[in-house]
Write an enzyme that holds these catalytic residues in place. Structure first.
Site, PDB file in Angstrom:
ATOM      1  N   LYS A 206       0.793  -1.281   0.149  1.00 51.73           N
ATOM      2  CA  LYS A 206       0.115  -0.066  -0.144  1.00 51.73           C
ATOM      3  C   LYS A 206       0.827   1.287  -0.048  1.00 51.73           C
ATOM      4  O   LYS A 206       0.687   2.034  -0.543  1.00 51.73           O
ATOM      5  CB  LYS A 206      -0.925  -0.059   1.053  1.00 51.73           C
ATOM      6  CG  LYS A 206      -1.578   1.485   1.643  1.00 51.73           C
ATOM      7  CD  LYS A 206      -2.582   1.819   0.370  1.00 51.73           C
ATOM      8  CE  LYS A 206      -3.366   2.957   0.935  1.00 51.73           C
ATOM      9  NZ  LYS A 206      -4.356   3.368  -0.097  1.00 51.73           N
ATOM     10  N   ASN A 210       1.421   4.232  -3.079  1.00 48.76           N
ATOM     11  CA  ASN A 210       1.053   5.521  -3.206  1.00 48.76           C
ATOM     12  C   ASN A 210       2.511   6.540  -3.145  1.00 48.76           C
ATOM     13  O   ASN A 210       2.547   7.427  -3.820  1.00 48.76           O
ATOM     14  CB  ASN A 210       0.545   5.841  -1.932  1.00 48.76           C
ATOM     15  CG  ASN A 210      -0.917   5.645  -1.767  1.00 48.76           C
ATOM     16  OD1 ASN A 210      -1.350   5.266  -2.931  1.00 48.76           O
ATOM     17  ND2 ASN A 210      -1.466   5.711  -0.634  1.00 48.76           N
ATOM     18  N   CYS A 262      -4.527  10.743   1.225  1.00 51.69           N
ATOM     19  CA  CYS A 262      -3.305   9.417   1.209  1.00 51.69           C
ATOM     20  C   CYS A 262      -2.110   9.903   0.783  1.00 51.69           C
ATOM     21  O   CYS A 262      -1.008   9.513   1.747  1.00 51.69           O
ATOM     22  CB  CYS A 262      -3.931   8.686  -0.014  1.00 51.69           C
ATOM     23  SG  CYS A 262      -5.635   8.002   0.542  1.00 51.69           S
ATOM     24  N   ARG A 330      -8.179  18.212   2.492  1.00 53.01           N
ATOM     25  CA  ARG A 330      -7.073  17.930   3.333  1.00 53.01           C
ATOM     26  C   ARG A 330      -5.822  18.080   2.324  1.00 53.01           C
ATOM     27  O   ARG A 330      -5.823  17.646   1.416  1.00 53.01           O
ATOM     28  CB  ARG A 330      -6.914  16.381   3.853  1.00 53.01           C
ATOM     29  CG  ARG A 330      -8.041  16.561   4.900  1.00 53.01           C
ATOM     30  CD  ARG A 330      -8.153  15.128   5.428  1.00 53.01           C
ATOM     31  NE  ARG A 330      -9.188  14.216   4.706  1.00 53.01           N
ATOM     32  CZ  ARG A 330      -9.444  12.883   4.791  1.00 53.01           C
ATOM     33  NH1 ARG A 330      -8.887  12.338   5.801  1.00 53.01           N
ATOM     34  NH2 ARG A 330     -10.206  12.236   3.836  1.00 53.01           N
TER      35      ARG A 330
END
Length: 452
Positions: A206, A210, A262, A330
């Site tokens: 993960k 990203n 993220c 965000r």
């Protein structure tokens, strides 16, 4: 299957409605009573296209229910998903307090063996910590902990979940593998994309995914700055390198930086993990630094075009969310621009079809004193503006009425933070145009001088 989802935020809610849509019985639990009350009425606390329709249909069918009591929610659950928040701590670490609190709270209410799935993005080793807590507190009941990271794009999350590129399941337990494969099989009937690996490898996958995507964005922004030095149009470069199948066209658009829940959080978490191991990740350090610099590009460009002193000038902003299709602000580039403009004494007139309310809450004082005005339609915020800055590339901004825009604005300056417009077409409409890594057109300064 009987499923419990703990946490009704972005990941938890998407997970719950999609599993319910496939015929499972899903109970969602959250400590936020106001959120649960909204969900029981079929109102989503998050903006995600299509999610309320699935909420209504699955609540009506009885497959999806919501509650605030953990004991009732997990009573008959075969699989329990932990989908609580892992916000960034002050030092950049991912705060796993909520995950560990759930692990500590579960054992008294789970008298039967269950599969506990860590869905939240968490540092490598978190699932193993959850397993240790359950083993210590479960009085002989054997629960199996699985890492199953999400790969959801805000604005397209339902499609990502229902038609996944891959499903990563971290467990070496054969029984857990069989159950998880059965759970996800309806989503991959055409082509099995389920991949099994260790829990730690799943957690790392993960973060690595990203980090790589963020690196592509920052690389292209670095190239845009380099193109500026040589009067080269980065859009031509982008198309040229994107034709190489090893590179591809995705995530190589120059712009005003990435944001959201993220990429920024996960890059900081990885750097913190590296620091904890006594090592460094120079590439990711550069990715983070470039992104912060890129977010400042909009304000620097305004000063370059309008002068260092922006006091009393009016800047219009189109787009406030960190990307189209969401109300998430965000780490959004718009916030860096807004804060810089407020500090400089400029007036701001902004429009976003979804995210304006969130910005209003963040900058309530500026809204109250009139320095920040949030419009209800895009052209209204252009009145007497000295510049328009495109920050978020919502579809409704793609083909605007440039003649109307020009008639409303005091000065015809358009800063394109997403390289959405054709510079020559914008210039023909009477604007001075500036994009990211796009050479300035020589007549633009004359246009601004005449308008000023």
């Amino acid at each position: 299957m009987q499923i419990c989802v703990i946490g009704c935020g972005y990941v938890g809610l998407v997970t719950a409605v999609c599993f319910a849509e496939m015929g499972n019985r899903v109970t969602c639990v959250d400590s936020n009573a106001e959120r649960i009350a909204l969900l029981k009425r079929g109102i989503s606390p998050i903006f995600e296209p299509g999610i309320e329709a699935l909420l209504h249909s699955n609540i009506a069918s009885g497959r999806l229910t919501f509650g605030s009591t953990l004991a009732a929610a997990v009573k008959e659950a075969e699989i329990v998903f932990i989908a609580v928040g892992t916000p960034s701590a002050a030092d950049g670490a991912a705060d796993v307090t909520q995950i560990l609190a759930v692990a500590q709270a579960l054992p008294p209410h789970l008298s039967h063996p269950a599969i506990i799935v860590c869905k939240s993005t968490a540092p490598v080793g978190t699932a193993c910590r959850v397993q240790s807590i359950l083993d210590e507190r479960s009085a002989g009941v054997q629960h199996r902990v699985v890492s199953n990271p999400e790969f959801l794009k805000e604005g397209d999350a339902l499609n990502d979940f229902m038609r996944p590129d891959r499903i990563i399941i971290g467990t070496d337990d054969k029984g857990a593998q069989r159950v998880m494969h059965q759970l996800y099989e309806p989503f991959v009937r055409n082509h099995d994309r389920i991949m099994f690996m260790s829990r730690r490898a799943a957690e790392m996958t993960k973060y690595a995914a990203n980090a790589f995507l963020a690196t592509k964005i920052s690389f292209m922004n670095e190239m845009a700055a380099f193109c500026d030095e040589f009067a080269v149009d980065v859009e031509q470069v982008r198309k040229g390198i994107g034709a190489d199948q090893r590179i591809g066209h995705h995530f190589i658009y120059a712009g005003c930086g990435y944001g959201g829940s993220c990429f920024p959080k996960d890059i900081r978490a990885m750097l913190h993990m590296a620091d904890g191991q006594g090592t460094r990740m120079p590439i990711l350090e550069a990715v983070e630094a470039r992104n912060q610099t890129q977010k400042e590009w909009l304000f620097r460009s305004l000063q370059s075009s309008l002068g260092q002193d922006l006091r009393g000038l009016t800047v219009a902003i189109w787009g406030l969310a960190f990307k189209p299709g969401t109300d998430d602000i965000r780490d959004a580039p718009s916030r860096v621009l807004i804060e810089s403009l407020l500090a400089a004494g400029a007036r701001i007139q902004a429009f976003d079809p979804i995210a304006a309310d969130n910005i209003a809450r963040c900058y309530a004082m500026a809204v109250d004193n009139g320095q920040l005005k949030l419009g209800e339609e895009p052209y209204a915020v252009l009145n007497n503006a000295d510049a328009l800055v495109l920050v978020t590339e919502w579809k409704q901004f793609r083909q605007p009425d440039f003649a109307l825009m020009r008639s409303l604005m005091r000065r015809p300056l358009l800063l394109d933070g997403r390289n959405q417009y054709d510079p020559q077409m914008v210039e023909r409409a009477g604007f001075a145009y500036q994009g990211v890594g796009r050479p300035a057109i020589r007549t633009q300064l004359a246009v601004l001088r005449r308008a000023g």
